[in-house]
Design a protein around this motif. Structure first.
Motif, PDB file in Angstrom:
ATOM      1  N   LEU A 387       0.728  -1.193  -0.085  1.00 55.73           N
ATOM      2  CA  LEU A 387      -0.148  -0.226   0.015  1.00 55.73           C
ATOM      3  C   LEU A 387       0.817   1.272  -0.185  1.00 55.73           C
ATOM      4  CD1 LEU A 387      -2.921   1.400   0.038  1.00 55.73           C
ATOM      5  CD2 LEU A 387      -2.912   0.971   2.595  1.00 55.73           C
ATOM      6  N   ASP A 388       1.945   1.397   0.977  1.00 54.09           N
ATOM      7  CA  ASP A 388       2.696   2.352   0.831  1.00 54.09           C
ATOM      8  C   ASP A 388       3.499   2.751  -0.486  1.00 54.09           C
ATOM      9  OD1 ASP A 388       2.290   3.219   3.418  1.00 54.09           O
ATOM     10  OD2 ASP A 388       3.959   2.912   4.248  1.00 54.09           O
ATOM     11  N   VAL A 389       3.934   1.563  -0.991  1.00 56.57           N
ATOM     12  CA  VAL A 389       4.508   1.858  -2.241  1.00 56.57           C
ATOM     13  C   VAL A 389       3.804   2.294  -3.395  1.00 56.57           C
ATOM     14  CG1 VAL A 389       6.185   0.610  -4.120  1.00 56.57           C
ATOM     15  CG2 VAL A 389       6.230  -0.032  -1.752  1.00 56.57           C
ATOM     16  N   VAL A 390       2.529   1.913  -3.336  1.00 59.34           N
ATOM     17  CA  VAL A 390       1.337   2.278  -4.307  1.00 59.34           C
ATOM     18  C   VAL A 390       1.156   3.774  -3.983  1.00 59.34           C
ATOM     19  CG1 VAL A 390      -0.959   2.092  -4.935  1.00 59.34           C
ATOM     20  CG2 VAL A 390       0.503   0.034  -4.762  1.00 59.34           C
ATOM     21  N   ARG A 391       1.281   4.193  -2.984  1.00 60.07           N
ATOM     22  CA  ARG A 391       0.731   5.683  -2.418  1.00 60.07           C
ATOM     23  C   ARG A 391       1.913   6.440  -2.943  1.00 60.07           C
ATOM     24  NH1 ARG A 391      -0.458   4.299   3.588  1.00 60.07           N
ATOM     25  NH2 ARG A 391      -2.561   4.047   3.643  1.00 60.07           N
ATOM     26  N   MET A 392       3.082   6.065  -2.862  1.00 61.30           N
ATOM     27  CA  MET A 392       4.107   6.709  -3.370  1.00 61.30           C
ATOM     28  C   MET A 392       4.281   6.824  -4.822  1.00 61.30           C
ATOM     29  SD  MET A 392       7.322   6.404  -4.862  1.00 61.30           S
ATOM     30  CE  MET A 392       7.584   4.619  -5.035  1.00 61.30           C
ATOM     31  N   ILE A 393       3.845   5.699  -5.552  1.00 60.18           N
ATOM     32  CA  ILE A 393       4.059   5.672  -7.010  1.00 60.18           C
ATOM     33  C   ILE A 393       2.817   6.649  -7.412  1.00 60.18           C
ATOM     34  CG2 ILE A 393       3.262   4.231  -9.096  1.00 60.18           C
ATOM     35  CD1 ILE A 393       4.921   2.071  -7.865  1.00 60.18           C
ATOM     36  N   CYS A 394       1.729   6.684  -6.954  1.00 57.64           N
ATOM     37  CA  CYS A 394       0.550   7.437  -7.361  1.00 57.64           C
ATOM     38  C   CYS A 394       0.948   9.063  -7.190  1.00 57.64           C
ATOM     39  CB  CYS A 394      -0.747   7.138  -6.418  1.00 57.64           C
ATOM     40  SG  CYS A 394      -1.432   5.719  -6.963  1.00 57.64           S
ATOM     41  N   SER A 395       1.718   9.175  -6.043  1.00 60.15           N
ATOM     42  CA  SER A 395       2.282  10.609  -5.861  1.00 60.15           C
ATOM     43  C   SER A 395       3.141  11.053  -6.970  1.00 60.15           C
ATOM     44  CB  SER A 395       2.638  10.983  -4.503  1.00 60.15           C
ATOM     45  OG  SER A 395       3.938  10.452  -4.381  1.00 60.15           O
ATOM     46  N   GLU A 396       3.921  10.195  -7.452  1.00 58.81           N
ATOM     47  CA  GLU A 396       4.417  10.531  -8.635  1.00 58.81           C
ATOM     48  C   GLU A 396       4.009  10.582 -10.028  1.00 58.81           C
ATOM     49  OE1 GLU A 396       8.975   8.584  -6.938  1.00 58.81           O
ATOM     50  OE2 GLU A 396       7.802   7.523  -8.567  1.00 58.81           O
ATOM     51  N   THR A 397       3.007   9.768 -10.110  1.00 57.85           N
ATOM     52  CA  THR A 397       2.290   9.607 -11.480  1.00 57.85           C
ATOM     53  C   THR A 397       1.514  10.685 -11.584  1.00 57.85           C
ATOM     54  OG1 THR A 397       0.775   8.141 -10.605  1.00 57.85           O
ATOM     55  CG2 THR A 397       2.536   7.164 -11.721  1.00 57.85           C
ATOM     56  N   GLY A 398       0.658  11.115 -10.155  1.00 60.58           N
ATOM     57  CA  GLY A 398      -0.274  12.253 -10.300  1.00 60.58           C
ATOM     58  C   GLY A 398      -1.498  11.730 -10.212  1.00 60.58           C
ATOM     59  N   ASP A 399      -1.653  10.125 -10.057  1.00 63.85           N
ATOM     60  CA  ASP A 399      -3.149   9.412 -10.429  1.00 63.85           C
ATOM     61  C   ASP A 399      -3.674   9.763  -9.004  1.00 63.85           C
ATOM     62  OD1 ASP A 399      -2.631   8.504 -12.715  1.00 63.85           O
ATOM     63  OD2 ASP A 399      -1.483   6.866 -11.885  1.00 63.85           O
ATOM     64  N   GLU A 400      -5.089   9.552  -8.901  1.00 65.40           N
ATOM     65  CA  GLU A 400      -5.854   9.593  -7.909  1.00 65.40           C
ATOM     66  C   GLU A 400      -5.967   8.518  -7.229  1.00 65.40           C
ATOM     67  OE1 GLU A 400      -9.305  11.848  -9.143  1.00 65.40           O
ATOM     68  OE2 GLU A 400     -10.440  10.727  -7.652  1.00 65.40           O
ATOM     69  N   LEU A 401      -5.629   8.340  -5.818  1.00 62.12           N
ATOM     70  CA  LEU A 401      -5.560   6.942  -5.247  1.00 62.12           C
ATOM     71  C   LEU A 401      -6.846   6.738  -3.962  1.00 62.12           C
ATOM     72  CD1 LEU A 401      -4.454   4.377  -4.473  1.00 62.12           C
ATOM     73  CD2 LEU A 401      -2.910   5.218  -2.717  1.00 62.12           C
ATOM     74  N   HIS A 402      -7.628   5.875  -4.363  1.00 60.74           N
ATOM     75  CA  HIS A 402      -8.708   5.540  -3.335  1.00 60.74           C
ATOM     76  C   HIS A 402      -8.380   4.372  -2.618  1.00 60.74           C
ATOM     77  CE1 HIS A 402     -11.340   8.971  -5.314  1.00 60.74           C
ATOM     78  NE2 HIS A 402     -10.697   8.493  -6.094  1.00 60.74           N
ATOM     79  N   GLU A 403      -8.535   4.159  -1.433  1.00 64.71           N
ATOM     80  CA  GLU A 403      -8.451   3.093  -0.624  1.00 64.71           C
ATOM     81  C   GLU A 403      -9.754   2.470  -0.181  1.00 64.71           C
ATOM     82  OE1 GLU A 403      -5.577   3.687   2.384  1.00 64.71           O
ATOM     83  OE2 GLU A 403      -4.350   4.886   1.006  1.00 64.71           O
ATOM     84  N   GLN A 404      -9.883   1.167  -0.311  1.00 64.65           N
ATOM     85  CA  GLN A 404     -11.107   0.510   0.142  1.00 64.65           C
ATOM     86  C   GLN A 404     -10.321  -0.946   1.039  1.00 64.65           C
ATOM     87  OE1 GLN A 404     -14.088  -0.573  -2.754  1.00 64.65           O
ATOM     88  NE2 GLN A 404     -14.149   1.444  -3.390  1.00 64.65           N
ATOM     89  N   HIS A 405     -10.758  -0.588   2.233  1.00 55.45           N
ATOM     90  CA  HIS A 405     -10.089  -1.807   3.166  1.00 55.45           C
ATOM     91  C   HIS A 405     -11.363  -2.816   3.513  1.00 55.45           C
ATOM     92  CE1 HIS A 405      -6.243   0.267   4.162  1.00 55.45           C
ATOM     93  NE2 HIS A 405      -7.144   1.228   3.718  1.00 55.45           N
ATOM     94  N   TYR A 406     -10.882  -3.949   3.505  1.00 55.04           N
ATOM     95  CA  TYR A 406     -11.709  -5.186   3.551  1.00 55.04           C
ATOM     96  C   TYR A 406     -11.334  -5.875   4.823  1.00 55.04           C
ATOM     97  CZ  TYR A 406     -13.040  -4.449  -1.183  1.00 55.04           C
ATOM     98  OH  TYR A 406     -13.713  -3.926  -2.406  1.00 55.04           O
ATOM     99  N   GLU A 407     -12.274  -6.572   5.518  1.00 57.11           N
ATOM    100  CA  GLU A 407     -12.014  -7.685   6.281  1.00 57.11           C
ATOM    101  C   GLU A 407     -12.675  -9.077   6.008  1.00 57.11           C
ATOM    102  OE1 GLU A 407     -10.494  -7.458   9.269  1.00 57.11           O
ATOM    103  OE2 GLU A 407     -10.442  -5.319   8.816  1.00 57.11           O
ATOM    104  N   ARG A 408     -11.936 -10.113   6.363  1.00 56.43           N
ATOM    105  CA  ARG A 408     -12.635 -11.407   5.967  1.00 56.43           C
ATOM    106  C   ARG A 408     -14.178 -11.502   6.343  1.00 56.43           C
ATOM    107  NH1 ARG A 408      -9.969 -16.683   5.125  1.00 56.43           N
ATOM    108  NH2 ARG A 408     -11.658 -17.644   6.121  1.00 56.43           N
ATOM    109  N   PHE A 409     -14.743 -12.261   5.512  1.00 58.75           N
ATOM    110  CA  PHE A 409     -16.313 -12.496   5.636  1.00 58.75           C
ATOM    111  C   PHE A 409     -16.440 -13.113   7.058  1.00 58.75           C
ATOM    112  CE2 PHE A 409     -16.591 -12.588   0.765  1.00 58.75           C
ATOM    113  CZ  PHE A 409     -16.980 -11.186   0.710  1.00 58.75           C
TER     114      PHE A 409
END
Ligand SMILES: Nc1ncnc2c1ncn2[C@@H]1O[C@H](COP(=O)(O)OP(=O)(O)OP(=O)(O)O)[C@@H](O)[C@H]1O
Length: 879
Positions: A387-409
């Motif tokens: 997740l952290d690396v993806v955040r970093m990549i999105c800040s470099e690419t300028g993409d908009e990042l949305h996070e959706q967190h899940y729990e096991r059913f």
């Protein structure tokens, strides 16, 4: 006035005629100076005495950094120089003469120090090595100063006392045993002298440098001069090097995809554990889109999505390395992540198992997909580790990042009872997970022999079609196959109705050595238990052995580890550009050079490409392949441990290089396998066909004209494999000959296996040591062309094993492809118990001690093993 702290760097040279020369560099915050003096050894001389006292051990030089304080104001500089050293040695006992070495450095003017320097004179610098022993280059380390700084509690005089009250003998020994600097050769000394001469004649420059001393300022001053020197002296080398560095530049990978960068992408990270509905939600968006792409980690999963989506009425094509199934009118595609097209526009893209960006070998494919996909909306499914690396990549690419967190059913429940080491305790709906093919068959055999359950089998070497067939067989409630025995291949991509995941073992061979299964993998596999909508919605997990339970619980509790770096690998174009900078290198050398010269940003690593290098090595003798051809052949999906598969790849490349149509040249098996060797043969055949198909998609169709035939053959073989597994009632050959009596036999002949993870804990150091050394070499032995076990033994034990060779060569034992240390060890046991009826404890392998048992489990070092074999051999003859 505040007292100053100073650093003096001493070098002491002993001449052949018993003279000593001491050179020193003295510095504190305000000035630096150098000096030297010569002494002859004499009883009366304090320095000479010092050396005498230190004994004859002292031979050429004593070098180290000594830091101390100069607490009083009036000590003259020259006096300080002589006494500073003496303060450490005194007349055989410690002298704390802080007061006599006193000097007030704050007041010393730079002018004085420079004058002193002048008084030493250039002539003293010049030629000082002539009559003296070879010079050691001195060094100083952070820890030196740290040690001293930590000695006191921030009070400078305390620190000085610490140093001055040290036992000189002890101090000397410390200095002497410290890591030495690089020893210069005579020729280097000459060169150094030249440079010194240069500087000594340079007037103010030398003085300025001396005044700067060994400091950052000196570096700043010298570096541009050094660079200028290099530019003048080595223009061609610099040009070449610059070209090389530029073409191996893997920094800023987000800039490699300008079209994707021109888009404003929305990234949705579906973040959570397995069985939490991440992929389901992402696929909903995929199916709603006008045009979508699903990127899968496995062929198997791509096929699943392809089938599922088409079944729901959304036309979807399939594109993997081995197959291109185009569905008319389809705007959707399910592909393996390596096949992602970055030049196509999509509305929605789904990248599954995004945490695999950090996979050491394949990570680059996920990184490339994330950076390069031209999609308005990209759904990433995976655990939170990247997740952290993806955040970093999105800040470099300028993409908009949305996070959706899940729990096991439903939470995963650990069954504390375990199977108590007894496979007879398996129940319907269990998936027993083992980490080697050999163990999988062993477990299947034991369960089918001692219970009423029938087992399906899933492991990595099986074609996706066969894995699916076995999964369907297991999921189907209307048959007797109610237990699944699987490798870690079960962790991804299959919809399975598992009630309980039982870990047969929690250690595995990682290609190099036996290691505990990483926590993230344990979680992924255990998470397969219980699936929403299945007949077992509540998931259970446990281990075969009580001993392993703790490790399982630890893994499940373990939070997902944050990944710091993700994989990258150059495109062919980058490698080609790099190749332009070098001449006369093989492709393998080219890859090595690329690895050495490439530059990466902090969040990326270069993916491992050992398998590519192995193939590159093999293909070196094939003439007439272009660089691109070689590159493509090296990426072909081949099991480098399988000599047959490697042979076929070599054959394909050779035919291709001669512009001849590439033949399959492989017969179809007559029927399903009746023993393990035949099963292995089927697996290899399927892999070869799969490789042919892969190559047919990389190269021109006319060169691989038998793709259709290969496809049909592969389908038939996958089916035969399925039938073979259903009927399989054999153990791998290597295990049939006998078993060591390690454990108590139960009534009915059932033998409980043992916990390896516990042994791993108990014997971790010898095991690690042994594995470290044995793993590679043994694996290497397994790859040798000779395919009989005996040859492997002979390879190691040489002539000493002639007799053993004679005895066992009659057995015609085939080598297994995945041979490793513990497997070889098994052979020793087998031989010892079955051939010679020896008690294994007498062999020194299992040994009477816990340590040797640990070693035995881990395999042993080559030397140790050879010795053991000798013991074995001797024992035989003594008897
Ligand atoms: N909203 C839903 N309605 C019906 N079934 C669902 C729903 N969400 C998930 N499922 C089902 O639950 C199971 C697990 O879902 P899914 O595969 O999306 O989980 P996941 O978190 O992606 O797990 P993994 O990482 O193992 O793939 C699937 O069989 C899926 O079809």
């Amino acid at each position: 006035m505040a007292r100053g702290q100073a650093t003096t760097l001493f070098r002491i040279y002993r001449s052949k005629n018993d003279g000593f020369r001491v050179r020193f560099l003295f510095s504190n915050r305000h000035f630096h100076s150098v000096g030297q003096f010569d002494k002859r050894v004499s009883e009366n001389n304090r320095i000479g005495g010092a050396f005498d006292r230190l004994g004859g051990e002292f031979s050429t030089s004593l070098i180290d950094l000594v830091r101390f304080h100069l607490p009083s104001e009036n000590t003259k500089f020259t006096e300080f120089n002589a006494r500073s050293f003496c303060s450490l040695v005194g007349n055989g006992s410690l002298v704390n003469d802080g007061s006599t070495t006193a000097s007030k450095m704050d007041d010393m003017e730079k002018k004085n120090s420079l004058n002193f320097m002048e008084s030493i004179g250039d002539d003293k610098i010049e030629g000082f090595v002539d009559d003296f022993d070879e010079i050691d280059v001195s060094y100083s380390t952070e820890s030196d100063s740290e040690c001293i700084n930590n000695a006191g509690d921030g009070n400078e005089s305390t620190r000085f006392q610490y140093l001055s009250t040290r036992d000189p003998v002890e101090l000397y020994r410390e200095l002497r045993s410290a890591e030495k600097g690089v020893r210069l050769k005579q020729s280097d000394c000459e060169a150094l002298r030249e440079v010194f001469r240069f500087f000594s004649n340079s007037g103010d420059v030398a003085k300025y440098l001396v005044w700067l001393g060994p400091s950052d300022d000196a570096l700043k001053f010298l570096f541009p001069i050094f660079a200028e020197f290099c530019i003048e002296e080595f223009p061609d080398e610099i040009k070449r090097f610059r070209g090389m560095m530029e073409s191996a530049d893997l920094t800023k990978p987000h800039t490699w995809f300008p079209f994707a960068r021109a888009m404003k992408r929305k990234i949705i990270y579906h973040c959570g554990p397995t069985n939490s509905g991440k992929t389901y939600n992402a696929l909903q968006r995929f199916m709603e889109a006008k045009k979508g792409i699903y990127c899968s980690p496995l062929r198997l999963l791509a096929m699943e999505v392809f089938d599922k989506v088409n079944a729901l009425g959304v036309y979807c094509s399939l594109h993997t390395g081995q197959e291109k199934k185009h569905v008319p009118f389809s705007n959707h595609i399910a592909c393996t992540v390596e096949m992602v097209a970055t030049d196509e526009l999509y509305d929605v893209a789904v990248i599954d198992e995004i945490q695999m960006m950090s996979d050491p070998c394949r990570g680059y494919a996920w990184t490339r997909a994330l950076l390069g996909l031209m999609a308005d909306e990209i759904h990433l499914c995976g655990d939170p580790s990247v997740l952290d690396v993806v955040r970093m990549i999105c800040s470099e690419t300028g993409d908009e990042l949305h996070e959706q967190h899940y729990e096991r059913f439903k939470p995963l429940v650990v069954e504390a009872k375990t199977l108590l080491g007894d496979l007879q305790n398996v129940r319907s709906g269990d998936c027993v997970v083992a980490f080697s093919r050999r163990e999988i068959f062993e477990v299947k055999m034991a369960i089918e022999k001692h219970t009423n359950h029938r087992c399906c089998v899933i492991y990595g070497a099986l074609p996706p079609e066969t894995r699916r067939q076995q999964a369907n067989l297991f999921n189907d409630q209307d048959n007797e196959f109610d237990v699944l025995v699987a490798s870690d291949a079960v962790g991804m991509g299959l919809n399975l109705n598992i009630r309980r995941v039982v870990f047969y073992s929690l250690s595995k061979y990682n290609g190099d050595k036996i290691v505990p299964v990483p926590a993230s993998q344990v979680k992924q596999i255990a998470g397969r238990a219980g699936r929403r909508g299945s007949i077992y919605p509540d998931g259970l997990t446990t281990t075969l052995h009580l001993d392993d339970l703790e490790y399982l619980i630890e893994c499940l509790k373990h939070p997902f580890e944050e990944v710091k770096k993700v994989g990258l690998f150059p495109f062919f174009e980058q490698v080609e550009l790099f190749a332009g900078q070098l001449s006369n290198v093989t492709f393998r050398q080219l890859l090595d050079k690329f690895g050495e010269n490439c530059r990466l940003d902090g969040s990326y690593f270069l993916c491992r490409h050992d398998h590519i290098k192995k193939v590159a090595n093999m293909l070196e003798k094939v003439q007439g392949l272009s660089l691109e051809d070689r590159f493509n052949f090296c990426f072909a999906p081949v099991n480098i441990r399988d000599p047959k598969a490697m042979y076929h790849l070599l054959r394909f490349a050779s035919a291709y290089s001669q512009n001849a149509p590439v033949n399959i040249a492989m017969g179809m098996p007559k029927g399903s396998a009746k023993n393990d060797a035949e099963l292995l043969d089927l697996e290899t055949k399927h892999q070869v066909l799969s490789m042919y198909l892969w190559l047919s998609h990389q190269f021109k169709e006319e060169v691989f004209p038998y793709a259709k035939k290969a496809e049909a053959m592969a389908t038939d073989i996958a089916e035969l494999l399925g039938q073979s597994l259903t009927n399989a009632c054999w153990k791998p050959e290597s295990r049939q000959a006998g078993k060591p009596k390690l454990h108590q036999q139960k009534e009915g002949g059932y033998e409980r296996p043992q916990s390896l993870i516990k042994s791993y804990e108990n014997f971790s150091s010898p095991m690690l040591l042994a594995e470290e050394k044995a793993g590679k070499t043994l694996t290497a032995a397994a790859f040798r062309e000779d395919s009989s076990m005996i040859n492997v033994w002979r390879y190691y034990a040489g002539e000493n094993l002639k007799e053993m060779h004679r005895i066992v060569s009659g057995m015609r034992v085939k080598i297994r492809q995945d041979i490793h240390a513990s497997w070889l060890f098994k052979w020793v046991q087998v031989w010892s118990t079955t051939l010679w009826s020896l008690d294994p404890r007498h062999l020194g392998i299992l040994g009477p001690s816990r340590q040797t048992a640990g070693w035995a489990l881990a395999g042993t070092t080559v030397e140790a093993r050879t010795k053991q074999l000798l013991v074995l051999h001797d024992y035989e003859f003594k008897k």
